[in-house]
Design a protein around this motif. Structure first.
Motif, PDB file in Angstrom:
ATOM      1  N   SER A 135       0.837  -1.212   0.000  1.00 46.37           N
ATOM      2  CA  SER A 135       0.000   0.000   0.000  1.00 46.37           C
ATOM      3  C   SER A 135       0.864   1.252   0.000  1.00 46.37           C
ATOM      4  CB  SER A 135      -0.930   0.009   1.217  1.00 46.37           C
ATOM      5  OG  SER A 135      -1.602   1.240   1.322  1.00 46.37           O
ATOM      6  N   TYR A 194      -0.444   4.213  -0.032  1.00 48.60           N
ATOM      7  CA  TYR A 194      -1.145   5.165   0.839  1.00 48.60           C
ATOM      8  C   TYR A 194      -0.616   5.068   2.264  1.00 48.60           C
ATOM      9  CZ  TYR A 194      -4.980   7.394   3.412  1.00 48.60           C
ATOM     10  OH  TYR A 194      -5.722   8.192   4.257  1.00 48.60           O
ATOM     11  N   LYS A 248       2.849   6.537   2.635  1.00 41.58           N
ATOM     12  CA  LYS A 248       2.855   8.001   2.714  1.00 41.58           C
ATOM     13  C   LYS A 248       2.404   8.481   4.090  1.00 41.58           C
ATOM     14  CE  LYS A 248       2.027   8.883  -2.204  1.00 41.58           C
ATOM     15  NZ  LYS A 248       1.078   9.459  -3.186  1.00 41.58           N
ATOM     16  N   LEU A 277      -6.288   2.649  -1.030  1.00 44.50           N
ATOM     17  CA  LEU A 277      -4.990   2.376  -0.407  1.00 44.50           C
ATOM     18  C   LEU A 277      -3.836   2.439  -1.404  1.00 44.50           C
ATOM     19  CD1 LEU A 277      -6.018  -0.592   1.919  1.00 44.50           C
ATOM     20  CD2 LEU A 277      -5.586   1.780   2.582  1.00 44.50           C
ATOM     21  N   GLN A 278      -4.170   2.766  -2.673  1.00 38.34           N
ATOM     22  CA  GLN A 278      -3.151   2.883  -3.734  1.00 38.34           C
ATOM     23  C   GLN A 278      -2.376   1.577  -3.897  1.00 38.34           C
ATOM     24  OE1 GLN A 278      -0.725   6.395  -3.082  1.00 38.34           O
ATOM     25  NE2 GLN A 278      -2.522   7.680  -2.620  1.00 38.34           N
TER      26      GLN A 278
END
Length: 578
Positions: free
Chosen positions: A49, A51, A54, A108-109
Motif C-alpha cells: 500500500s 497510501y 505516505k 490504499l493505492q
C-alpha cells in the motif's frame, strides 16, 4: 496433473505460514476502521500500500503506532481482505465483494505502479472479465455500489455496471436466454431506485421499445410498492384507515415510497398506450395516499384520460375508496380524468365535424362507452351517505347528454341515491333527478318510474306524458301509411288541446299547493273550500286518466316489482394488478 496441484497447495501453505509466523512478531501499528481495530505490521502493509507508506512517512510522530482508516470504502470487511492480501493469505473475490475490494484497493493505492500483481489489478480483471459478463453479475455489483458512493462513482464503477446491465437487459428483451422470457425484469427489480433509473435511461439510449420499458417499470413498481399496488385485500400488506392520518405523513417509509413512485412516473415512455389502465389507476391511488407531488398526480390523470375508453367500473372504484374499501375518497381526480377525456373528444369532433354534424360526431363510440361506465360507477357510489348532491351531480353532468342513447343506468343511480338519502326534500330530489332526461328512459324504466314513490311528481308525469305521446304518434303514423305514402302526417289537434289543458291544470295545482304551504291554510280550510279542492283534483285526475297508456287492460302492471333495481350496498372489492 499431480505436480501442479501439489505446487499450488504448497504455495497456499507457504502464504498461510507467513501469516501465522507474522503473528509471532510483535505488531508495531494498530489500524482502526470504525469500531474495529487490527494489530498489524508496518513492513507488511507498506509493501503493498502506497497510501499507508505516505501516511507513515508524512507522520509527525517518529514512531507512528496508530493509523485511522475509517474512511476506507467498504469499511472493516473490505480492509480485512486487503490486509490478508498484504500478508499473502488467499481469499475469494466474488461479485458480492469485488466492487468494495476494488474501491478499497484504489483508496490504499494498491496498484501495479507501486507493486507488480497488486490487488487493484486483480479486482479489475475479475470485474471486467467475470462480473460484467452476465446480467445477474452486473446487477449484483451495481447493487453493492450503493454503499460505496460516491467513491464507486468517481472510479467509474457504477457507470460501467449501468452500461453492462442496460446492454444485457436490452439483449434479453429481444433474445431471452432463460425461461420465462421476462426473467430479466425481476433481476432489475432488486436495484435501488437511483440505480434502476440509470439502467432505464441506458436502455432508452440503446433504443429499447416502449413496451419493454413499461414492462420493466410495472415489475419494479409491483416489487417495491407491493403493499400499495398489488395487495388491496388485507393480510400483511393491508393498510388500515389510521394509516391515512396526518401523523403518518412524514414517516420514513412513506417518504421512501413517495420518492420511488415519483421516479417511476418520471420514467414513463411518451406513448400513451404504454400501460394498462388498471395499473395506472392503482398508481394514482398510491400517489393520493402517499401525497405525491401535483405534477406526478396530474401526469397519471392525463395518462388515464388518454385511454379512458378502456376503463371499467372497478378501475374507477380503485380511485374512489380507501384501501380497506370502506370510506369514499375525494373524487376530484375522477372528475378531472372524465373532464379531460370529454374535452379531448370535443376537440377531436371540432376538427372532424362542422355545423349540424357536430353533436352527432361528439357521440363517438369511445364517448358512449365511457358514458355507460360512468353511469354504472355513479350507481356504485350512490349508496354512500358521504356523497353529497353536488358531488353526485358534478360527475353525472360531465358526460354530454347526447352521449347517452338511453338514461336507464343513470336512472338506476338516481334511484339508489334517493333510496339511500331519504331525508331529502322535494327541491333536493328534483336537483338529483335533473341529471337525467325522463324522455330518454326505456319502456321498462318508464314503467318503473311511473310507480316510483321516491321520484318527484314532475318526473313521473314526464314519463307518463312521453308514453302517451309515443302511443298517439304510433297510431297516427299507421293511419298515414294506410292512407298515402306521400301524405304528410297531420297534427292531432285534440291531443295538442288535451296537452295544453293538462299543462294548465298542473300549473294551477302547483300554484294552489304553493299557496297552501305559504299561508298555512291546509288545516283551516272550510268545507266549501274542501269541495272546490276535491273538484279541482278530480279534474286533474281525469286528465291524467286520458294519458294512461294501460287503459282498458291493454297492459297488465300488477306484477311490476319496485325492487327490480339492485340497491344493495356495493360489496367490498379486491383491486389488483396481478
Amino acid at each position: 496433473m499431480a505436480a501442479p496441484s501439489s505446487t499450488r497447495l504448497s504455495l497456499a501453505m507457504e502464504r498461510t505460514g507467513q501469516w501465522i509466523f507474522s503473528q509471532d512478531i510483535p505488531s508495531d501499528v494498530i489500524v482502526e476502521v470504525g469500531e474495529a481495530s487490527y494489530s498489524l505490521h508496518k513492513f507488511m502493509l507498506v509493501a503493498k500500500s502506497n497510501y499507508i507508506r505516505k501516511v507513515i512517512i508524512d507522520s509527525e510522530e517518529s514512531d507512528l503506532t496508530r493509523i485511522d482508516l475509517s474512511d476506507i470504502p467498504g469499511g472493516a470487511e473490505a480492509f480485512e481482505k486487503t490486509a490478508k492480501f498484504c500478508y499473502g493469505v488467499n481469499f475469494e473475490i466474488t461479485v458480492h465483494n469485488v466492487a468494495a475490494l476494488h474501491c478499497a484497493a484504489m483508496f490504499l493505492q494498491m496498484t501495479d505502479e507501486y507493486c507488480d500483481g497488486n490487488l487493484a489489478a486483480r479486482t479489475e480483471g475479475f470485474f471486467s472479465q467475470v462480473a460484467l459478463s452476465s446480467l445477474t453479475g452486473a446487477v449484483t455489483v451495481l447493487k453493492s455500489c450503493q454503499k460505496l458512493l460516491p467513491f464507486a462513482g468517481d472510479l467509474n464503477v457504477t457507470n460501467r455496471c449501468v452500461e453492462a446491465v442496460g446492454s444485457s437487459a436490452s439483449s434479453e428483451a429481444y433474445f431471452p436466454s432463460k425461461s420465462p422470457p421476462n426473467w430479466w425484469m425481476e433481476e432489475l427489480a432488486v436495484l435501488d431506485v437511483d440505480s434502476f433509473e440509470k439502467v432505464i435511461i441506458a436502455m432508452k439510449n440503446r433504443g429499447a421499445k416502449y413496451l419493454t420499458i413499461s414492462g420493466a417499470l410495472i415489475t419494479y413498481a409491483e416489487r417495491t410498492l407491493q403493499e400499495l399496488v398489488r395487495d388491496h385485500s388485507g393480510g400483511k400488506g393491508r393498510i388500515e384507515l389510521s394509516d391515512f392520518s396526518d401523523s403518518d405523513s412524514d414517516s420514513s417509509l412513506r417518504i421512501q415510497q413517495r420518492e420511488i413512485l415519483q421516479s417511476i412516473v418520471a420514467l414513463f415512455p411518451s406513448e400513451k398506450a404504454s400501460f394498462p389502465i388498471n395499473f395506472l389507476c392503482c398508481l394514482l391511488r398510491s400517489a393520493i395516499y402517499l401525497r405525491a407531488s401535483s405534477s406526478c398526480k396530474r401526469e397519471l390523470e392525463k395518462r388515464i384520460s388518454e385511454i379512458l375508453e378502456h376503463v371499467t367500473v372497478d378501475n374507477f372504484l380503485v380511485l374512489s375508496f380507501t384501501y380497506d374499501g370502506e370510506r369514499l375518497l375525494d373524487l376530484d381526480s375522477v372528475r378531472r380524468i372524465i373532464s379531460t377525456f370529454v374535452e379531448k373528444e370535443k376537440s377531436t369532433s371540432v376538427f372532424n365535424a362542422s355545423g349540424s354534424d357536430f353533436i352527432e360526431n361528439c357521440s363517438s363510440t369511445a364517448m358512449q362507452r365511457v358514458a355507460k361506465v360512468v353511469d354504472k360507477y355513479i350507481a356504485e357510489i350512490a349508496a354512500y351517505g358521504e356523497l353529497t348532491i353536488s358531488k353526485f351531480n358534478g360527475i353525472a353532468i360531465l358526460i354530454p347528454k347526447h352521449a347517452r342513447k338511453v338514461d336507464d343506468d343513470l336512472y338506476r343511480a338516481v334511484d339508489i341515491y334517493l333510496k339511500m338519502h331519504q331525508n331529502l326534500d322535494e327541491i333536493e330530489r328534483e336537483k338529483v333527478c335533473s341529471v337525467m332526461d325522463p324522455l330518454k328512459l326505456s319502456y321498462e324504466a318508464r314503467v318503473h318510474a311511473s310507480q316510483n314513490k321516491r321520484l318527484p311528481v314532475q318526473i313521473v308525469l314526464h314519463a307518463l306524458y312521453f308514453d302517451q305521446m309515443q302511443l298517439r304518434s304510433g297510431a297516427a303514423e299507421d293511419q298515414n301509411v294506410v292512407a298515402s305514402k306521400n301524405q304528410k302526417p297531420q297534427t292531432d289537434v285534440s291531443l295538442v288541446r288535451e296537452n295544453e289543458e293538462l299543462r294548465s291544470e298542473l300549473m294551477k295545482m302547483k300554484m294552489y299547493v304553493s299557496d297552501l304551504q305559504k299561508n298555512g291554510q291546509a288545516t283551516t280550510s272550510s268545507s266549501k273550500e274542501y269541495v272546490k279542492k276535491t273538484n279541482f283534483f278530480s279534474s286533474v285526475s281525469k286528465k291524467l286518466g286520458k294519458l294512461n297508456p294501460f287503459k282498458n287492460g291493454s297492459k297488465d302492471t300488477s306484477n311490476i316489482d319496485d325492487e327490480t333495481v339492485d340497491l344493495t350496498k356495493p360489496r367490498r372489492r379486491r383491486f389488483s394488478v396481478s
